[in-house]
Scaffold this motif. Structure first.
Motif, PDB file in Angstrom:
ATOM      1  N   GLU A  22       0.796  -1.193  -0.142  1.00  0.00           N
ATOM      2  CA  GLU A  22       0.082  -0.008  -0.008  1.00  0.00           C
ATOM      3  C   GLU A  22       0.833   1.282   0.052  1.00  0.00           C
ATOM      4  OE1 GLU A  22      -3.183   0.559  -0.482  1.00  0.00           O
ATOM      5  OE2 GLU A  22      -3.067  -1.681  -0.858  1.00  0.00           O
ATOM      6  N   ARG A  23       1.870   1.157   0.692  1.00  0.00           N
ATOM      7  CA  ARG A  23       2.876   2.326   0.622  1.00  0.00           C
ATOM      8  C   ARG A  23       3.412   2.676  -0.690  1.00  0.00           C
ATOM      9  NH1 ARG A  23       4.511   0.279   5.868  1.00  0.00           N
ATOM     10  NH2 ARG A  23       6.477  -0.423   4.930  1.00  0.00           N
ATOM     11  N   LEU A  24       3.930   1.307  -1.383  1.00  0.00           N
ATOM     12  CA  LEU A  24       4.268   1.685  -2.469  1.00  0.00           C
ATOM     13  C   LEU A  24       3.592   2.184  -3.635  1.00  0.00           C
ATOM     14  CD1 LEU A  24       6.400  -1.752  -2.905  1.00  0.00           C
ATOM     15  CD2 LEU A  24       7.210   0.562  -2.302  1.00  0.00           C
ATOM     16  N   ARG A  25       1.944   1.915  -3.421  1.00  0.00           N
ATOM     17  CA  ARG A  25       1.104   2.385  -4.429  1.00  0.00           C
ATOM     18  C   ARG A  25       1.002   4.192  -4.002  1.00  0.00           C
ATOM     19  NH1 ARG A  25      -2.825  -0.835  -3.229  1.00  0.00           N
ATOM     20  NH2 ARG A  25      -2.651  -2.354  -5.141  1.00  0.00           N
ATOM     21  N   GLU A  26       1.038   4.263  -2.804  1.00  0.00           N
ATOM     22  CA  GLU A  26       1.015   5.722  -2.489  1.00  0.00           C
ATOM     23  C   GLU A  26       2.059   6.609  -3.006  1.00  0.00           C
ATOM     24  OE1 GLU A  26       0.556   5.444   1.761  1.00  0.00           O
ATOM     25  OE2 GLU A  26      -1.510   4.797   1.825  1.00  0.00           O
ATOM     26  N   GLU A  27       3.345   5.695  -3.017  1.00  0.00           N
ATOM     27  CA  GLU A  27       4.664   6.456  -3.743  1.00  0.00           C
ATOM     28  C   GLU A  27       4.630   6.672  -5.332  1.00  0.00           C
ATOM     29  OE1 GLU A  27       7.596   4.542  -1.449  1.00  0.00           O
ATOM     30  OE2 GLU A  27       7.166   5.109   0.472  1.00  0.00           O
ATOM     31  N   GLY A  28       3.582   6.041  -5.638  1.00  0.00           N
ATOM     32  CA  GLY A  28       3.512   6.354  -7.149  1.00  0.00           C
ATOM     33  C   GLY A  28       3.822   5.095  -7.967  1.00  0.00           C
ATOM     34  N   ILE A  29       4.074   3.826  -7.569  1.00  0.00           N
ATOM     35  CA  ILE A  29       4.078   2.602  -8.174  1.00  0.00           C
ATOM     36  C   ILE A  29       2.864   2.155  -8.766  1.00  0.00           C
ATOM     37  CG2 ILE A  29       4.931   0.231  -8.135  1.00  0.00           C
ATOM     38  CD1 ILE A  29       7.101   2.298  -7.799  1.00  0.00           C
ATOM     39  N   ARG A  30       2.648   2.006 -10.131  1.00  0.00           N
ATOM     40  CA  ARG A  30       1.302   1.805 -10.625  1.00  0.00           C
ATOM     41  C   ARG A  30       1.083   0.353 -11.182  1.00  0.00           C
ATOM     42  NH1 ARG A  30       0.109   5.123  -7.916  1.00  0.00           N
ATOM     43  NH2 ARG A  30      -0.242   7.301  -8.291  1.00  0.00           N
ATOM     44  N   SER A  31       2.193  -0.160 -11.682  1.00  0.00           N
ATOM     45  CA  SER A  31       1.897  -1.643 -12.165  1.00  0.00           C
ATOM     46  C   SER A  31       1.523  -2.699 -11.139  1.00  0.00           C
ATOM     47  CB  SER A  31       3.339  -1.940 -12.630  1.00  0.00           C
ATOM     48  OG  SER A  31       3.312  -3.258 -13.160  1.00  0.00           O
ATOM     49  N   MET A  32       0.396  -3.056 -11.673  1.00  0.00           N
ATOM     50  CA  MET A  32      -0.211  -4.107 -10.679  1.00  0.00           C
ATOM     51  C   MET A  32       0.731  -5.440 -10.749  1.00  0.00           C
ATOM     52  SD  MET A  32      -2.478  -2.963  -8.914  1.00  0.00           S
ATOM     53  CE  MET A  32      -3.089  -4.353  -8.285  1.00  0.00           C
ATOM     54  N   ALA A  33       1.294  -5.681 -11.751  1.00  0.00           N
ATOM     55  CA  ALA A  33       2.217  -6.872 -11.898  1.00  0.00           C
ATOM     56  C   ALA A  33       3.158  -6.724 -11.103  1.00  0.00           C
ATOM     57  CB  ALA A  33       2.479  -7.160 -13.315  1.00  0.00           C
ATOM     58  N   VAL A  34       3.993  -5.788 -10.820  1.00  0.00           N
ATOM     59  CA  VAL A  34       4.971  -5.610 -10.012  1.00  0.00           C
ATOM     60  C   VAL A  34       4.583  -5.578  -8.770  1.00  0.00           C
ATOM     61  CG1 VAL A  34       6.864  -3.772  -9.450  1.00  0.00           C
ATOM     62  CG2 VAL A  34       6.327  -4.016 -11.764  1.00  0.00           C
ATOM     63  N   LEU A  35       3.614  -4.737  -8.166  1.00  0.00           N
ATOM     64  CA  LEU A  35       3.085  -4.721  -6.977  1.00  0.00           C
ATOM     65  C   LEU A  35       2.708  -6.236  -6.356  1.00  0.00           C
ATOM     66  CD1 LEU A  35       1.129  -1.663  -6.834  1.00  0.00           C
ATOM     67  CD2 LEU A  35       2.880  -1.985  -5.692  1.00  0.00           C
ATOM     68  N   ASP A  36       2.082  -6.970  -7.376  1.00  0.00           N
ATOM     69  CA  ASP A  36       1.636  -8.475  -7.070  1.00  0.00           C
ATOM     70  C   ASP A  36       2.979  -9.293  -6.759  1.00  0.00           C
ATOM     71  OD1 ASP A  36      -0.899  -8.147  -6.943  1.00  0.00           O
ATOM     72  OD2 ASP A  36      -1.556  -8.868  -8.870  1.00  0.00           O
ATOM     73  N   ALA A  37       4.162  -9.099  -7.578  1.00  0.00           N
ATOM     74  CA  ALA A  37       5.187  -9.863  -7.480  1.00  0.00           C
ATOM     75  C   ALA A  37       5.834  -9.544  -6.294  1.00  0.00           C
ATOM     76  CB  ALA A  37       6.382  -9.555  -8.645  1.00  0.00           C
ATOM     77  N   MET A  38       5.959  -8.294  -5.897  1.00  0.00           N
ATOM     78  CA  MET A  38       6.671  -7.866  -4.438  1.00  0.00           C
ATOM     79  C   MET A  38       5.802  -8.286  -3.274  1.00  0.00           C
ATOM     80  SD  MET A  38       8.292  -4.397  -5.304  1.00  0.00           S
ATOM     81  CE  MET A  38       9.299  -4.178  -3.749  1.00  0.00           C
TER      82      MET A  38
END
Length: 220
Positions: A22-38
């Motif tokens: 959630e913090r990464l999303r708030e910081e501007g990361i948009r790729s759902m594939a990247v967020l899911d991998a992490m």
């Protein structure tokens, strides 16, 4: 027992991992594939057990041998930039380190080749990849500054330590249109760049200011 270790408890639990996402999303990361991998990569197994409770902080941490595991935001940002051109089949990572960045990338690309100059780190990373069942990662113990020419061309290359300039040896190992994402600079000032190979040479784009350990030569 191993499954429980990978899942984590308390400060290493999936719930804590989700808060980081959630913090990464708030910081501007948009790729759902990247967020899911992490989200699906247990960062706590890539740090010393004494630091496991800090694994899901958005900060870099020491891993010994004068090296660090990168801040999660930087891992996400570099991965997102690498994937801008679309699906990637063959990718090279220079600087395996703890193996965390490679473990994230391996979930998103066809084959990942990663090189590390410090034998103790490359051996430990291999153990972690086996724990996670990641079979598309190929680890080489060698000086990464020259890349892996025998496996070139690559669709993309990521460098996780900072050379003072753009290494032409790595640019030449990209296919035309391929992307190199790396920090460049000295110990005081570094810039994260995205470099694209062209018929004339390369184009480069500044992404943001960063701080990485320097890219060193030789084996240890």
């Amino acid at each position: 027992m191993l499954k429980a270790h990978l899942q984590g408890i308390g400060m290493t639990s999936q719930r804590t991992r989700d808060r980081l996402i959630e913090r990464l999303r708030e910081e501007g990361i948009r790729s759902m594939a990247v967020l899911d991998a992490m989200r699906n990569t247990p960062r706590h197994i890539f740090v010393d057990e004494a630091l496991a409770s800090r694994a899901y902080e958005d900060s870099s941490l020491p891993i010994g041998h004068g090296q660090t595991i990168s801040q999660p935001y930087i891992v996400a940002r570099m991965t997102e930039e690498l994937l801008q051109q679309g699906p990637l089949d063959r990718v090279l990572e220079v600087g395996t380190g703890s193996g965390y960045q490679a473990a994230v990338l391996a979930r998103l690309v066809g084959s990942l080749y990663t090189v590390e100059r410090i034998r103790a780190l490359s051996d430990l990373a291999c153990q972690r990849f086996r724990q996670l069942g990641l079979r598309n990662i190929y680890v080489k113990h060698r000086d990464g500054g020259m890349g892996l020419p025998e496996q070139a061309p690559f669709d993309a290359i990521m460098v996780t330590a900072a050379p003072e300039g753009i290494p032409l040896a790595l640019v030449r190992q990209l296919r035309l249109g391929g992307t190199l994402v790396l920090p460049v600079g000295d110990r005081k000032t570094q810039a994260l760049l995205r470099v694209t190979r062209t018929e004339e040479g390369y184009d480069k784009e500044f992404l943001e200011q960063v701080v990485f350990v320097p890219l060193l030569g030789g084996l240890s």
